[in-house]
Design a protein around this motif. Structure first.
Motif, mmCIF file in Angstrom:
data_model
loop_
_atom_site.group_PDB
_atom_site.id
_atom_site.type_symbol
_atom_site.label_atom_id
_atom_site.label_comp_id
_atom_site.label_asym_id
_atom_site.label_seq_id
_atom_site.Cartn_x
_atom_site.Cartn_y
_atom_site.Cartn_z
ATOM 1 N N ALA A 1 0.819 -1.216 0.000
ATOM 2 C CA ALA A 1 0.000 0.000 0.000
ATOM 3 C C ALA A 1 0.850 1.262 0.000
ATOM 4 C CB ALA A 1 -0.943 -0.002 1.204
ATOM 5 N N PHE A 2 2.019 1.197 0.638
ATOM 6 C CA PHE A 2 2.913 2.356 0.669
ATOM 7 C C PHE A 2 3.843 2.409 -0.552
ATOM 8 C CE2 PHE A 2 2.202 2.334 5.424
ATOM 9 C CZ PHE A 2 1.549 3.558 5.444
ATOM 10 N N GLY A 3 3.690 1.435 -1.453
ATOM 11 C CA GLY A 3 4.483 1.436 -2.679
ATOM 12 C C GLY A 3 5.927 1.029 -2.489
ATOM 13 N N ILE A 4 6.205 0.278 -1.435
ATOM 14 C CA ILE A 4 7.568 -0.181 -1.156
ATOM 15 C C ILE A 4 7.716 -1.615 -1.662
ATOM 16 C CG2 ILE A 4 9.286 -0.623 0.646
ATOM 17 C CD1 ILE A 4 7.758 1.436 2.373
ATOM 18 N N ALA A 5 8.555 -1.783 -2.686
ATOM 19 C CA ALA A 5 8.769 -3.121 -3.284
ATOM 20 C C ALA A 5 7.426 -3.821 -3.483
ATOM 21 C CB ALA A 5 9.705 -3.948 -2.409
ATOM 22 N N SER A 6 6.528 -3.139 -4.147
ATOM 23 C CA SER A 6 5.139 -3.596 -4.255
ATOM 24 C C SER A 6 5.002 -5.006 -4.815
ATOM 25 C CB SER A 6 4.341 -2.609 -5.117
ATOM 26 O OG SER A 6 4.177 -1.387 -4.447
ATOM 27 N N GLU A 7 5.775 -5.311 -5.849
ATOM 28 C CA GLU A 7 5.627 -6.633 -6.467
ATOM 29 C C GLU A 7 5.989 -7.740 -5.488
ATOM 30 O OE1 GLU A 7 7.307 -9.145 -10.335
ATOM 31 O OE2 GLU A 7 7.582 -6.970 -10.238
ATOM 32 N N VAL A 8 7.077 -7.538 -4.738
ATOM 33 C CA VAL A 8 7.525 -8.543 -3.771
ATOM 34 C C VAL A 8 6.504 -8.715 -2.658
ATOM 35 C CG1 VAL A 8 9.275 -9.107 -2.036
ATOM 36 C CG2 VAL A 8 9.964 -8.155 -4.243
ATOM 37 N N PHE A 9 6.068 -7.595 -2.085
ATOM 38 C CA PHE A 9 5.170 -7.676 -0.932
ATOM 39 C C PHE A 9 3.751 -8.055 -1.326
ATOM 40 C CE2 PHE A 9 8.611 -5.209 1.050
ATOM 41 C CZ PHE A 9 8.785 -5.976 2.189
ATOM 42 N N HIS A 10 3.338 -7.709 -2.551
ATOM 43 C CA HIS A 10 2.028 -8.160 -3.025
ATOM 44 C C HIS A 10 2.009 -9.681 -3.140
ATOM 45 C CE1 HIS A 10 -1.794 -7.966 -5.258
ATOM 46 N NE2 HIS A 10 -1.283 -8.935 -5.993
ATOM 47 N N THR A 11 3.093 -10.230 -3.692
ATOM 48 C CA THR A 11 3.191 -11.690 -3.811
ATOM 49 C C THR A 11 3.245 -12.349 -2.449
ATOM 50 O OG1 THR A 11 4.388 -11.447 -5.901
ATOM 51 C CG2 THR A 11 4.557 -13.577 -4.791
ATOM 52 N N MET A 12 3.983 -11.742 -1.534
ATOM 53 C CA MET A 12 4.058 -12.256 -0.166
ATOM 54 C C MET A 12 2.679 -12.283 0.474
ATOM 55 S SD MET A 12 6.124 -10.507 2.999
ATOM 56 C CE MET A 12 5.806 -10.970 4.698
ATOM 57 N N ALA A 13 1.921 -11.196 0.303
ATOM 58 C CA ALA A 13 0.569 -11.122 0.859
ATOM 59 C C ALA A 13 -0.335 -12.188 0.256
ATOM 60 C CB ALA A 13 -0.019 -9.734 0.623
ATOM 61 N N ALA A 14 -0.195 -12.410 -1.046
ATOM 62 C CA ALA A 14 -1.044 -13.380 -1.736
ATOM 63 C C ALA A 14 -0.830 -14.795 -1.202
ATOM 64 C CB ALA A 14 -0.760 -13.338 -3.238
ATOM 65 N N TYR A 15 0.430 -15.202 -1.068
ATOM 66 C CA TYR A 15 0.717 -16.553 -0.578
ATOM 67 C C TYR A 15 0.378 -16.697 0.905
ATOM 68 C CZ TYR A 15 2.861 -18.046 -4.952
ATOM 69 O OH TYR A 15 3.076 -18.406 -6.266
ATOM 70 N N ALA A 16 0.599 -15.630 1.684
ATOM 71 C CA ALA A 16 0.216 -15.680 3.099
ATOM 72 C C ALA A 16 -1.292 -15.840 3.239
ATOM 73 C CB ALA A 16 0.690 -14.410 3.814
ATOM 74 N N GLU A 17 -2.038 -15.146 2.381
ATOM 75 C CA GLU A 17 -3.494 -15.227 2.433
ATOM 76 C C GLU A 17 -3.982 -16.626 2.058
ATOM 77 O OE1 GLU A 17 -6.894 -11.977 1.676
ATOM 78 O OE2 GLU A 17 -5.664 -12.410 -0.080
ATOM 79 N N MET A 18 -3.332 -17.239 1.083
ATOM 80 C CA MET A 18 -3.681 -18.620 0.740
ATOM 81 C C MET A 18 -3.347 -19.552 1.901
ATOM 82 S SD MET A 18 -4.992 -20.746 -1.407
ATOM 83 C CE MET A 18 -5.034 -19.989 -3.047
ATOM 84 N N GLY A 19 -2.224 -19.292 2.584
ATOM 85 C CA GLY A 19 -1.865 -20.091 3.750
ATOM 86 C C GLY A 19 -2.898 -19.970 4.854
ATOM 87 N N ILE A 20 -3.400 -18.750 5.065
ATOM 88 C CA ILE A 20 -4.465 -18.534 6.055
ATOM 89 C C ILE A 20 -5.675 -19.386 5.712
ATOM 90 C CG2 ILE A 20 -6.108 -16.851 6.985
ATOM 91 C CD1 ILE A 20 -3.927 -14.702 6.411
ATOM 92 N N ALA A 21 -6.042 -19.382 4.435
ATOM 93 C CA ALA A 21 -7.223 -20.132 3.996
ATOM 94 C C ALA A 21 -7.076 -21.623 4.292
ATOM 95 C CB ALA A 21 -7.456 -19.903 2.498
ATOM 96 N N LEU A 22 -5.940 -22.203 3.909
ATOM 97 C CA LEU A 22 -5.751 -23.646 4.070
ATOM 98 C C LEU A 22 -5.703 -24.041 5.547
ATOM 99 C CD1 LEU A 22 -3.136 -24.266 1.226
ATOM 100 C CD2 LEU A 22 -5.622 -24.603 1.158
ATOM 101 N N LEU A 23 -4.981 -23.260 6.347
ATOM 102 C CA LEU A 23 -4.924 -23.556 7.780
ATOM 103 C C LEU A 23 -6.281 -23.365 8.449
ATOM 104 C CD1 LEU A 23 -1.507 -21.925 8.757
ATOM 105 C CD2 LEU A 23 -2.072 -24.357 8.884
ATOM 106 N N SER A 24 -7.037 -22.374 7.990
ATOM 107 C CA SER A 24 -8.354 -22.118 8.585
ATOM 108 C C SER A 24 -9.357 -23.206 8.220
ATOM 109 C CB SER A 24 -8.876 -20.751 8.150
ATOM 110 O OG SER A 24 -8.056 -19.718 8.639
ATOM 111 N N PHE A 25 -9.261 -23.736 7.000
ATOM 112 C CA PHE A 25 -10.093 -24.886 6.636
ATOM 113 C C PHE A 25 -9.821 -26.045 7.597
ATOM 114 C CE2 PHE A 25 -10.520 -23.253 2.125
ATOM 115 C CZ PHE A 25 -11.897 -23.135 2.169
ATOM 116 N N TYR A 26 -8.537 -26.301 7.847
ATOM 117 C CA TYR A 26 -8.168 -27.387 8.757
ATOM 118 C C TYR A 26 -8.684 -27.101 10.166
ATOM 119 C CZ TYR A 26 -5.329 -30.772 11.316
ATOM 120 O OH TYR A 26 -4.918 -31.795 12.139
ATOM 121 N N GLY A 27 -8.481 -25.864 10.637
ATOM 122 C CA GLY A 27 -8.930 -25.498 11.977
ATOM 123 C C GLY A 27 -10.434 -25.618 12.143
#
Length: 207
Positions: free
Chosen positions: A153-179
């Protein structure tokens, strides 16, 4: 002389963590698909953000308050309102509320909101250490999500951090399904059907 008898009525409510985690799982599963480029646009993400991310977690928060569970009430409630706000932000971005709001939207304001939620999530991660390990790792993924969203959101290494956010969000989904599955099946069968890991026992003794 009247004899008065006081009758205590105990109202039993089911553990709401399963529906709360299911709501979190679905909304992050759908939203991460957009961030990862597997789907396009936000139009059909918004209903899932409102009804699963927001209302399902708000419902879980209200029920957790009846259990006198401050941690669950706060966590589910805070993230429910996050998804309400996120859905509204997307609606502004898409011009639903008019061109004036859309053209004057400053994405850095979201950066401050994400940073605030990052601070909150780190504190909740500490609390989750004494709940169970599945919940702890869900919060770790949430922390990574907000780190990614904040820097993006602050425009700092946006491509890297956007990708990081995307994979973290998918990780949240999979762990939450299990939980969510564990919360339902462990209660339903009356035994540990899906293990969720004992608390770390660092800040208080293990049960």
């Amino acid at each position: 002389m009247n004899n008065q008898q006081n009758t205590n009525i105990k109202i039993v409510t089911a553990d709401p963590s399963a529906i709360g985690l299911f709501g979190l799982a679905i909304v992050t599963f759908v939203a991460s698909s957009q961030k990862l480029g597997l789907t396009e646009g936000l139009g059909l993400v918004i209903p899932w953000a409102i009804f699963l991310g927001a209302f399902a977690q708000l419902y879980a928060s209200i029920l957790d308050s009846k259990h006198n569970n401050t941690f669950g009430t706060t966590a589910f409630g805070a993230y429910a309102f996050f998804w309400f706000a996120t859905a509204c932000s997307w609606l502004v971005k898409l011009g639903v509320f008019g061109e004036v709001l859309a053209t004057n939207a400053d994405g850095k304001q979201l950066g401050f909101a994400f940073a605030g939620y990052l601070i909150f999530s780190v504190l909740m991660t500490i609390g989750a250490m004494e709940t169970n390990k599945v919940l702890f790792f869900i919060f770790v993924m949430i922390d990574l999500l907000f780190v990614g969203l904040t820097f993006d959101a602050f425009g700092i290494a946006s491509e890297v951090f956007h990708t990081m956010a995307a994979y973290a969000e998918m990780g949240i989904a999979l762990l939450s399904f299990y939980g969510a599955g564990a919360a339902v099946l462990n209660t339903h069968f009356g035994k540990v059907f899906l293990p969720i890991g004992r608390p770390f026992g660092i800040f208080k003794a293990r049960p």
